[in-house]
Motif scaffolding. Structure first.
Motif, PDB file in Angstrom:
ATOM      1  N   TYR A 115       0.837  -1.203   0.000  1.00  0.00           N
ATOM      2  CA  TYR A 115       0.000   0.000   0.000  1.00  0.00           C
ATOM      3  C   TYR A 115       0.872   1.252   0.000  1.00  0.00           C
ATOM      4  O   TYR A 115       0.602   2.206  -0.746  1.00  0.00           O
ATOM      5  N   LYS A 116       1.900   1.257   0.807  1.00  0.00           N
ATOM      6  CA  LYS A 116       2.772   2.429   0.873  1.00  0.00           C
ATOM      7  C   LYS A 116       3.472   2.676  -0.459  1.00  0.00           C
ATOM      8  O   LYS A 116       3.613   3.830  -0.901  1.00  0.00           O
ATOM      9  N   ASP A 117       3.883   1.598  -1.124  1.00  0.00           N
ATOM     10  CA  ASP A 117       4.625   1.732  -2.380  1.00  0.00           C
ATOM     11  C   ASP A 117       3.731   2.086  -3.570  1.00  0.00           C
ATOM     12  O   ASP A 117       4.188   2.745  -4.512  1.00  0.00           O
ATOM     13  N   ASN A 118       2.468   1.642  -3.540  1.00  0.00           N
ATOM     14  CA  ASN A 118       1.643   1.739  -4.746  1.00  0.00           C
ATOM     15  C   ASN A 118       0.343   2.532  -4.594  1.00  0.00           C
ATOM     16  O   ASN A 118      -0.210   2.975  -5.610  1.00  0.00           O
ATOM     17  N   CYS A 119      -0.139   2.698  -3.371  1.00  0.00           N
ATOM     18  CA  CYS A 119      -1.485   3.253  -3.187  1.00  0.00           C
ATOM     19  C   CYS A 119      -1.511   4.623  -2.523  1.00  0.00           C
ATOM     20  O   CYS A 119      -2.447   5.401  -2.738  1.00  0.00           O
ATOM     21  N   VAL A 120      -0.502   4.904  -1.709  1.00  0.00           N
ATOM     22  CA  VAL A 120      -0.476   6.170  -0.975  1.00  0.00           C
ATOM     23  C   VAL A 120      -0.502   7.359  -1.926  1.00  0.00           C
ATOM     24  O   VAL A 120      -1.081   8.407  -1.614  1.00  0.00           O
ATOM     25  N   VAL A 121       0.092   7.203  -3.091  1.00  0.00           N
ATOM     26  CA  VAL A 121       0.176   8.306  -4.042  1.00  0.00           C
ATOM     27  C   VAL A 121      -1.200   8.888  -4.363  1.00  0.00           C
ATOM     28  O   VAL A 121      -1.330  10.101  -4.587  1.00  0.00           O
ATOM     29  N   CYS A 122      -2.235   8.050  -4.370  1.00  0.00           N
ATOM     30  CA  CYS A 122      -3.595   8.535  -4.656  1.00  0.00           C
ATOM     31  C   CYS A 122      -4.484   8.579  -3.416  1.00  0.00           C
ATOM     32  O   CYS A 122      -5.281   9.506  -3.255  1.00  0.00           O
ATOM     33  N   HIS A 123      -4.360   7.561  -2.556  1.00  0.00           N
ATOM     34  CA  HIS A 123      -5.286   7.428  -1.433  1.00  0.00           C
ATOM     35  C   HIS A 123      -4.754   8.019  -0.130  1.00  0.00           C
ATOM     36  O   HIS A 123      -5.514   8.139   0.836  1.00  0.00           O
ATOM     37  N   GLY A 124      -3.477   8.364  -0.101  1.00  0.00           N
ATOM     38  CA  GLY A 124      -2.916   8.906   1.119  1.00  0.00           C
ATOM     39  C   GLY A 124      -2.841   7.862   2.225  1.00  0.00           C
ATOM     40  O   GLY A 124      -3.199   6.696   2.045  1.00  0.00           O
ATOM     41  N   ALA A 125      -2.350   8.281   3.381  1.00  0.00           N
ATOM     42  CA  ALA A 125      -2.221   7.410   4.547  1.00  0.00           C
ATOM     43  C   ALA A 125      -2.086   8.305   5.770  1.00  0.00           C
ATOM     44  O   ALA A 125      -1.879   9.522   5.631  1.00  0.00           O
ATOM     45  N   ALA A 141     -10.013  10.155  -5.078  1.00  0.00           N
ATOM     46  CA  ALA A 141      -9.714   8.828  -4.546  1.00  0.00           C
ATOM     47  C   ALA A 141     -10.059   8.814  -3.055  1.00  0.00           C
ATOM     48  O   ALA A 141      -9.669   9.727  -2.323  1.00  0.00           O
ATOM     49  N   PRO A 142     -10.793   7.813  -2.581  1.00  0.00           N
ATOM     50  CA  PRO A 142     -11.196   7.804  -1.168  1.00  0.00           C
ATOM     51  C   PRO A 142     -10.016   7.553  -0.235  1.00  0.00           C
ATOM     52  O   PRO A 142      -9.022   6.926  -0.615  1.00  0.00           O
ATOM     53  N   LEU A 143     -10.138   8.052   0.986  1.00  0.00           N
ATOM     54  CA  LEU A 143      -9.142   7.784   2.026  1.00  0.00           C
ATOM     55  C   LEU A 143      -9.469   6.414   2.617  1.00  0.00           C
ATOM     56  O   LEU A 143     -10.381   6.271   3.439  1.00  0.00           O
ATOM     57  N   LEU A 144      -8.717   5.410   2.216  1.00  0.00           N
ATOM     58  CA  LEU A 144      -9.087   4.023   2.512  1.00  0.00           C
ATOM     59  C   LEU A 144      -8.837   3.598   3.954  1.00  0.00           C
ATOM     60  O   LEU A 144      -9.336   2.551   4.368  1.00  0.00           O
ATOM     61  N   LEU A 145      -8.085   4.377   4.710  1.00  0.00           N
ATOM     62  CA  LEU A 145      -7.757   3.967   6.079  1.00  0.00           C
ATOM     63  C   LEU A 145      -8.548   4.735   7.136  1.00  0.00           C
ATOM     64  O   LEU A 145      -8.215   4.677   8.319  1.00  0.00           O
ATOM     65  N   LYS A 146      -9.600   5.412   6.717  1.00  0.00           N
ATOM     66  CA  LYS A 146     -10.460   6.083   7.696  1.00  0.00           C
ATOM     67  C   LYS A 146     -11.133   5.047   8.592  1.00  0.00           C
ATOM     68  O   LYS A 146     -11.505   3.957   8.141  1.00  0.00           O
TER      69      LYS A 146
END
Length: 205
Positions: A115-125, A141-146
């Protein structure tokens, strides 16, 4: 003793024939009326279809609909797209079963790293904002870790694997094995509401 022969009554026969003719004519008239009504209904429906198609083509070729990413969707369009997405993905994962022991510490950590390598760029963390390019996505892009998200593992796996058209969400299944994608789904489900420090520790290499 001879039985007297009944006299034929021509007028009675004519009366019966006349009644039959009336009934036949009435049925034929009703049939003709129904046939004409059916033709009118079909013709009206066909005209509505033609008008609808013509109107749709006129709208498309007019160029009046704003397709820029800087303009929010019309509420009706946004609702239609969201509901279509929800119903489509619900149907796709109806029979999909997540692997047993999905959320092991090892799987969750592997998913966090992906997730950090591929998803944070759009979804953040937690503690990491989405990239400037991702901030221009429409829809966002939704914030997936809410903490309030459900992140159903099967649904997360399916969306990550197949992507979502017209949203910017790619299909990772073309380049990533299912095992890895299930690990990401495990992380997203297990780590909802994760803190900045915990995410940094979990995704570190």
């Amino acid at each position: 003793m001879a039985v007297p022969k009944l006299r034929e009554n021509p007028s009675f026969d004519h009366m019966r024939i006349g009644e039959y003719g009336k009934r036949h004519t009435t049925c034929q008239f009703r049939g003709n009326v129904m046939s004409r009504l059916a033709v009118k209904v079909v013709a009206g429906a066909a005209a509505l279809v033609v008008m609808g198609c013509g109107g749709a083509l006129a709208f498309i070729y007019s160029g009046i609909y704003d397709v820029t990413a800087t303009t929010p969707h019309d509420p009706l369009v946004g609702w239609a797209m969201h509901e279509t997405y929800e119903r489509s993905t619900d149907r796709a994962v109806a029979g999909l079963q997540a692997p047993e022991n999905l959320e092991t510490p090892e799987a969750v950590q592997a998913g966090a790293r992906f997730y950090k390598d591929n998803c944070v760029v759009c979804h953040g963390a937690p503690g990491i904002a989405a990239s400037p390019a991702a901030q221009g996505l429409n829809p966002e892009a939704p914030l997936l870790l809410k903490a309030t998200r459900k992140n159903n593992p099967a649904k997360m796996f399916w969306v990550i694997k197949t992507g979502v058209r017209m949203t910017g969400m790619p299909a990772f299944g073309k380049s990533t094995p299912d095992e890895t994608l299930w690990q990401v789904a495990a992380f997203l489900h297990k780590s909802r509401g994760i803190s900045n420090a915990d995410f940094a520790a979990l995704s570190a290499r």
